[in-house]
Scaffold this active site. Structure first.
Site, mmCIF file in Angstrom:
data_model
loop_
_atom_site.group_PDB
_atom_site.id
_atom_site.type_symbol
_atom_site.label_atom_id
_atom_site.label_comp_id
_atom_site.label_asym_id
_atom_site.label_seq_id
_atom_site.Cartn_x
_atom_site.Cartn_y
_atom_site.Cartn_z
ATOM 1 N N HIS A 1 38.231 23.635 -16.205
ATOM 2 C CA HIS A 1 38.112 24.650 -17.240
ATOM 3 C C HIS A 1 37.450 25.914 -16.704
ATOM 4 O O HIS A 1 37.824 27.031 -17.079
ATOM 5 C CB HIS A 1 37.342 24.136 -18.452
ATOM 6 C CG HIS A 1 37.388 25.086 -19.614
ATOM 7 N ND1 HIS A 1 36.432 26.047 -19.819
ATOM 8 C CD2 HIS A 1 38.316 25.254 -20.591
ATOM 9 C CE1 HIS A 1 36.753 26.760 -20.892
ATOM 10 N NE2 HIS A 1 37.892 26.299 -21.381
ATOM 11 N N GLU B 1 37.308 28.877 -36.602
ATOM 12 C CA GLU B 1 37.354 30.186 -35.951
ATOM 13 C C GLU B 1 38.648 30.304 -35.162
ATOM 14 O O GLU B 1 39.296 29.307 -34.846
ATOM 15 C CB GLU B 1 36.131 30.377 -35.050
ATOM 16 C CG GLU B 1 36.023 29.410 -33.885
ATOM 17 C CD GLU B 1 36.743 29.876 -32.628
ATOM 18 O OE1 GLU B 1 36.937 31.089 -32.450
ATOM 19 O OE2 GLU B 1 37.123 29.009 -31.817
ATOM 20 N N HIS C 1 43.374 30.541 -29.128
ATOM 21 C CA HIS C 1 42.916 29.226 -29.561
ATOM 22 C C HIS C 1 42.409 29.286 -30.999
ATOM 23 O O HIS C 1 42.140 30.359 -31.547
ATOM 24 C CB HIS C 1 41.868 28.635 -28.604
ATOM 25 C CG HIS C 1 40.459 29.086 -28.815
ATOM 26 N ND1 HIS C 1 39.614 29.389 -27.784
ATOM 27 C CD2 HIS C 1 39.715 29.262 -29.944
ATOM 28 C CE1 HIS C 1 38.427 29.721 -28.263
ATOM 29 N NE2 HIS C 1 38.469 29.669 -29.558
ATOM 30 N N PHE D 1 41.266 33.805 -16.447
ATOM 31 C CA PHE D 1 41.527 34.615 -17.631
ATOM 32 C C PHE D 1 40.702 35.903 -17.603
ATOM 33 O O PHE D 1 41.206 36.988 -17.902
ATOM 34 C CB PHE D 1 41.227 33.814 -18.896
ATOM 35 C CG PHE D 1 41.407 34.613 -20.156
ATOM 36 C CD1 PHE D 1 42.675 34.964 -20.595
ATOM 37 C CD2 PHE D 1 40.313 35.044 -20.886
ATOM 38 C CE1 PHE D 1 42.847 35.717 -21.744
ATOM 39 C CE2 PHE D 1 40.466 35.793 -22.035
ATOM 40 C CZ PHE D 1 41.742 36.128 -22.461
ATOM 41 N N ARG E 1 31.608 32.407 -33.498
ATOM 42 C CA ARG E 1 32.667 32.936 -34.356
ATOM 43 C C ARG E 1 32.811 32.112 -35.641
ATOM 44 O O ARG E 1 33.482 32.553 -36.574
ATOM 45 C CB ARG E 1 33.996 32.992 -33.593
ATOM 46 C CG ARG E 1 34.033 34.069 -32.524
ATOM 47 C CD ARG E 1 35.413 34.231 -31.926
ATOM 48 N NE ARG E 1 35.857 33.082 -31.160
ATOM 49 C CZ ARG E 1 35.597 32.869 -29.872
ATOM 50 N NH1 ARG E 1 34.873 33.745 -29.189
ATOM 51 N NH2 ARG E 1 36.045 31.794 -29.258
ATOM 52 N N SER F 1 44.597 25.139 -28.289
ATOM 53 C CA SER F 1 44.523 26.232 -27.316
ATOM 54 C C SER F 1 45.917 26.456 -26.743
ATOM 55 O O SER F 1 46.476 25.568 -26.092
ATOM 56 C CB SER F 1 43.530 25.863 -26.209
ATOM 57 O OG SER F 1 43.401 26.902 -25.279
#
Length: 357
Positions: free
Chosen positions: A299, A143, A320, A306, A178, A219
């Site tokens: 993270h 994905e 990513h 973000f 995804r 990423s």
């Protein structure tokens, strides 16, 4: 709004999603699109390892030699160059190539130019290390996700298209959903990472066989065209926290299921740094990658930052790609690399029959 899963890869779902059917993401994101002719891709991480400035010129020449071999008919459709220093003090140059089908990669790696160079005894006595880490996920096994729509990097560069706004993002678990394969398969790992020839502790030539459903994540961050505000956002807000997380996975990744983690900076053919970077990480399973992403403080800080700024991004490009692959579609090869390089650290040595009771 579209599904991240292309129409030709949609099938009756036997595994439920984490969000209801009427879920609306908080901002637009996109995925790479390819038609049904794309069945399987190849991602090859081709490295040159060295220590000390006295080997830098030779390492750069070796890197350029790999790049020149890409000019042959069956070379990759896309490639990029990176540098990183690992936690053993070795510098690593990587040439990362993407092929749109396995057949062309097989022809490329089998040419005398490539095969004879790799097999030559000269590789053992140059004072450099080399590695080839190659995976070939099928179309349903990877994905992508992009905060932009043009000039896609990585695997997106060989997919030939971009989606409209997609639904599966902005919530924990969306990465998995995804994957076309996630409709019917949990993508659980089976088997073990094992040495099939050589000895990592001794050096020389070592080959590692992967196991089913190793997860590979790339990423990336591209700030080359970012103006002052976005540049500051990345360099002052995102990067310090990102670096902490990447250092943790590099140094202590075995505690959370991460086999190998490299935070790399893109370079040109002369070794000059560019304003692009990415993390490349191999994980024992998609589950363990998800667990770290959902729980580790570094993270979580990146994720919340973000979310806060995503709608306002103009020139800062974040993306990513994540894949899993079958054991038969992975191979990790090393020449004269230190024993904590890549998959060498965690690979199990198979006991010889003579050693068994």
């Amino acid at each position: 709004m579209e599904s991240a899963i292309s129409d030709h890869l949609v099938c009756p779902r036997t595994l439920s999603r984490r969000v209801p059917d009427n879920y609306q993401p908080p901002f637009p994101m996109w995925v790479g699109r390819a038609d049904e002719t794309l069945q399987q891709v190849v991602m090859a991480y081709l490295g040159v390892q060295f220590r000390g400035d006295e080997h830098r010129t030779a390492a750069l020449a070796a890197m350029r030699g790999i790049v020149s071999s890409f000019d042959m008919e069956d070379g990759p459709r896309h490639h990029d160059l990176t540098h990183h220093e690992d936690n053993e003090g070795y510098e690593n140059l990587m040439v990362v190539g993407y092929w749109k089908d396995v057949a062309s990669y097989t022809r490329w790696i089998s040419t005398s130019v490539v095969a004879d160079w790799w097999a030559s005894d000269e590789r053992l006595s140059e004072g450099l290390g080399y590695f080839r880490e190659t995976v070939a996920p099928r179309a349903e096994q990877f994905e992508t996700l992009y905060a932009f729509q043009e000039d896609l990097p990585g695997i997106g560069a060989v997919m030939d298209g971009i989606s409209g706004d997609i639904n599966e993002h902005g919530y924990w678990g969306s990465m998995r959903e995804r994957f076309p394969l996630s409709q019917t398969d949990w993508m659980q790992p089976s088997g073990e990472l094992r040495v099939i020839s050589g000895d990592p502790a001794v050096g020389g030539r070592v080959m590692i066989q992967g196991h089913d459903n190793i997860a590979l994540i790339r990423s990336g961050q591209d700030w080359k065209d970012a103006e002052s505000e976005e540049r500051s956002l990345y360099l002052d807000d995102i990067l310090p926290t990102l670096q902490q997380g990447m250092d943790f996975l590099r140094d202590s990744g075995e505690t959370v299921g991460c086999y190998s983690n490299r935070f790399v900076r893109n370079i040109d053919l002369e070794g000059n740094f560019l304003d692009l970077s990415y993390n490349i990480g191999h994980w024992a399973s998609l589950d363990q990658l998800e667990r770290w992403a959902e729980s580790h403080p570094t993270h979580l800080r990146i994720f919340t930052t973000f979310f806060r700024v995503a709608e306002g991004l103009s020139k800062l490009r974040l993306y990513h790609e994540v894949s899993v692959s079958d054991a038969r579609d992975q191979l990790y090869e090393y020449i004269n690399c230190h024993p904590r390089t890549g998959m060498l650290r965690d690979a199990q040595t198979v006991a010889l029959a003579a050693d068994l009771p």
